[in-house]
Design an enzyme around this catalytic site. Structure first.
Site, PDB file in Angstrom:
ATOM      1  N   SER A  15      38.923  57.107  35.817  1.00  0.00           N
ATOM      2  CA  SER A  15      40.215  56.630  35.219  1.00  0.00           C
ATOM      3  C   SER A  15      40.021  56.002  33.973  1.00  0.00           C
ATOM      4  CB  SER A  15      41.407  56.238  36.004  1.00  0.00           C
ATOM      5  OG  SER A  15      41.141  54.961  36.399  1.00  0.00           O
ATOM      6  N   MET A  93      28.960  52.820  40.963  1.00  0.00           N
ATOM      7  CA  MET A  93      28.636  51.739  42.246  1.00  0.00           C
ATOM      8  C   MET A  93      27.479  51.827  42.413  1.00  0.00           C
ATOM      9  SD  MET A  93      31.650  51.031  42.164  1.00  0.00           S
ATOM     10  CE  MET A  93      32.326  50.263  43.618  1.00  0.00           C
ATOM     11  N   HIS A 112      35.178  44.908  35.926  1.00  0.00           N
ATOM     12  CA  HIS A 112      35.133  44.735  37.412  1.00  0.00           C
ATOM     13  C   HIS A 112      36.853  44.322  37.729  1.00  0.00           C
ATOM     14  CE1 HIS A 112      33.839  42.946  40.996  1.00  0.00           C
ATOM     15  NE2 HIS A 112      34.598  42.087  40.975  1.00  0.00           N
ATOM     16  N   GLU A 177      43.014  47.440  33.409  1.00  0.00           N
ATOM     17  CA  GLU A 177      41.532  47.836  33.289  1.00  0.00           C
ATOM     18  C   GLU A 177      41.676  49.075  32.191  1.00  0.00           C
ATOM     19  OE1 GLU A 177      39.235  48.892  36.504  1.00  0.00           O
ATOM     20  OE2 GLU A 177      40.548  48.032  37.851  1.00  0.00           O
TER      21      GLU A 177
HETATM   22  C1  GAR Z   1      37.735  50.552  38.799  1.00  0.00           C
HETATM   23  O1  GAR Z   1      38.834  49.748  39.399  1.00  0.00           O
HETATM   24  C2  GAR Z   1      36.652  49.618  38.436  1.00  0.00           C
HETATM   25  O2  GAR Z   1      37.026  48.517  37.836  1.00  0.00           O
HETATM   26  C3  GAR Z   1      35.967  49.444  39.783  1.00  0.00           C
HETATM   27  O3  GAR Z   1      35.929  50.817  40.345  1.00  0.00           O
HETATM   28  C4  GAR Z   1      37.114  51.530  39.765  1.00  0.00           C
HETATM   29  C5  GAR Z   1      36.807  52.699  39.090  1.00  0.00           C
HETATM   30  O4  GAR Z   1      37.827  53.472  38.966  1.00  0.00           O
HETATM   31  N1  GAR Z   1      34.700  49.136  39.628  1.00  0.00           N
HETATM   32  C6  GAR Z   1      33.945  48.414  40.685  1.00  0.00           C
HETATM   33  O5  GAR Z   1      34.505  47.918  41.573  1.00  0.00           O
HETATM   34  C7  GAR Z   1      32.531  47.838  40.142  1.00  0.00           C
HETATM   35  N2  GAR Z   1      31.970  46.941  40.995  1.00  0.00           N
HETATM   36  P1  GAR Z   1      37.785  54.529  37.918  1.00  0.00           P
HETATM   37  O6  GAR Z   1      36.488  55.681  38.333  1.00  0.00           O
HETATM   38  O7  GAR Z   1      39.072  55.251  38.071  1.00  0.00           O
HETATM   39  O8  GAR Z   1      37.406  54.157  36.584  1.00  0.00           O
END
Ligand code: GAR
Length: 203
Positions: A15, A93, A112, A177
């Site tokens: 996202s 990740m 983050h 975010e």
């Molecule tokens: C997001 O909330 C991002 O901040 C987090 O993973 C999610 C990914 O969502 N990132 C971490 O935790 C990094 N350590 P997305 O795939 O929908 O962007």
């Protein structure tokens, strides 16, 4: 204006990647999303990127066993092949080795889901609820070898509300975010946020 060529690295739904793609469509935005790379073949964000006509690649970390640098050299080869200037980690990740981080130093940013330096690492929303903080949020920062510790480019917060669950808090933070990541990428692409400058500001 020459737009910076950006790669977005994902592991899942993407996202934040989608928010970056949407922002980059605006005339005058200083970056173009030229490549999306996933480290898992079934990352949902890949289909979304393809739908938007963006080149995608999979560099499956499981093919490299414990050899993190071999995985990263394959990743780096993709970035070179697509003439990438800047790399955005967006729910990617995998921990990156100092070799990769130094190679992309100043050109590698991450989002983050917490108000760094609070709640580095995983399960940030659960830990924020357990800690009873009044506000929680998200941070975009330059990546340095130490996890979630690089100089902050932008962050913003939301209130933690009575009755919040991990899911409701995560959704509120996610909207932050999606707003700050495109803003932070703009700052970096325009050279208005640089690693030495941001580091000096936080000294
Ligand atoms: C997001 O909330 C991002 O901040 C987090 O993973 C999610 C990914 O969502 N990132 C971490 O935790 C990094 N350590 P997305 O795939 O929908 O962007």
């Amino acid at each position: 204006m020459t737009k910076k060529r950006v790669a977005v690295l994902i592991s899942g739904r993407g996202s934040n990647m989608t928010a970056l793609i949407a922002a980059a469509k605006a005339p005058g935005y200083p970056a173009a999303i030229a490549l999306v790379v996933a480290n898992v073949p079934d990352a949902a964000g890949l289909a979304r990127a393809q739908h938007d006509g963006i080149a995608t690649a999979v560099v499956d970390h499981r093919n490299f066993g414990a050899d993190r640098e071999a995985f990263e050299r394959a990743l780096d080869a993709q970035l070179a092949a697509h003439r990438i200037d800047l790399v955005c980690l967006a729910g990617f990740m995998r921990l990156l080795t100092p070799w990769f981080v130094r190679r992309w130093s100043g050109r590698l940013i991450n989002i983050h889901p917490a108000l760094l330096p609070q709640f580095k690492g995983l399960h940030t929303h659960r830990r924020a609820l357990e800690a009873g903080v009044a506000r929680h949020g998200a941070t975009v920062h330059f990546v340095v070898p130490e996890m979630d510790s690089g100089p902050i480019i932008l962050q913003d917060s939301v209130p933690v509300l009575a009755g919040d669950t991990e899911a409701t808090l995560a959704a509120r933070v996610l909207s932050v975010e999606h707003r700050i990541y495109p803003q932070a990428l703009r700052l970096v692409a325009e050279g208005r946020a640089t690693l030495p400058a941001v580091a000096a500001r936080s000294e």
